[in-house]
Design an enzyme around this catalytic site. Sequence first.
Site, mmCIF file in Angstrom:
data_model
loop_
_atom_site.group_PDB
_atom_site.id
_atom_site.type_symbol
_atom_site.label_atom_id
_atom_site.label_comp_id
_atom_site.label_asym_id
_atom_site.label_seq_id
_atom_site.Cartn_x
_atom_site.Cartn_y
_atom_site.Cartn_z
ATOM 1 N N VAL A 197 21.820 20.096 12.236
ATOM 2 C CA VAL A 197 22.477 19.008 14.091
ATOM 3 C C VAL A 197 21.305 18.262 13.129
ATOM 4 C CG1 VAL A 197 21.465 21.192 14.632
ATOM 5 C CG2 VAL A 197 19.807 20.386 14.703
ATOM 6 N N SER A 198 22.013 16.944 14.344
ATOM 7 C CA SER A 198 21.484 15.545 13.822
ATOM 8 C C SER A 198 20.133 14.887 14.170
ATOM 9 C CB SER A 198 22.551 14.905 14.743
ATOM 10 O OG SER A 198 24.176 15.008 14.479
ATOM 11 N N SER A 199 19.300 15.759 14.366
ATOM 12 C CA SER A 199 18.152 14.570 14.747
ATOM 13 C C SER A 199 16.477 16.041 15.161
ATOM 14 C CB SER A 199 17.488 14.398 16.496
ATOM 15 O OG SER A 199 17.973 15.152 16.733
#
Length: 197
Positions: free
Chosen positions: A9-11
């Site tokens: 996931v990105s964050s």
Amino acid sequence: MSRIGYARVSSKEQNLDRQIRALEGVSKLFSDKASGQSTERAQLHAMLDYLREGDIVVVTELDRLGRNNKDLTDLMNQIQQKGATLEVLNLPSMTGIEDENLRRLINNLMIELYKYQAESERKRIKERQAQGIAIAKQQGRYKGRKRKYTEDDEGLQHAFKLYEQGLTEKAIERRTGINRTTFRIYRQKYGIKRKTD
């Protein structure tokens, strides 16, 4: 032969649960909470190091591996050089095809088409975004992105001092938590130079 899962996931605020559930059947799982715009991800490198000939890398969607065509191609080449293959769960399964070479060829062709489609969609999104910004500017409604730091921000000032003392941007990022790209933008904006410059 092992099935090796990779999730991303990105964050840090985002949740890996959905991907982890989809990858339940793998023998080992690697996961990152980092942007897909860079391949500098600790668990991605650990997964590539762990791969052995005959292994299958399993991802829920191709963009979990990377966001741009070049990075995806490089990663797929690294997987192939290890003698492993890639399985993308949201693409049609090739399990009905008995000839392994034909199965691999069709799988690679589908991945190439998917990469092309994803890259084209990203370009269209960027074009629409640029058009929207241009129209908003013409109408005097565009404010731009809100600045993350003000010039007198303590953390930013500390980062400037470290830079002036000769620390690298990478070291400054580790010490202050300010992303090096963001730091470079502010450094150039405020004309911060090293004492030796």
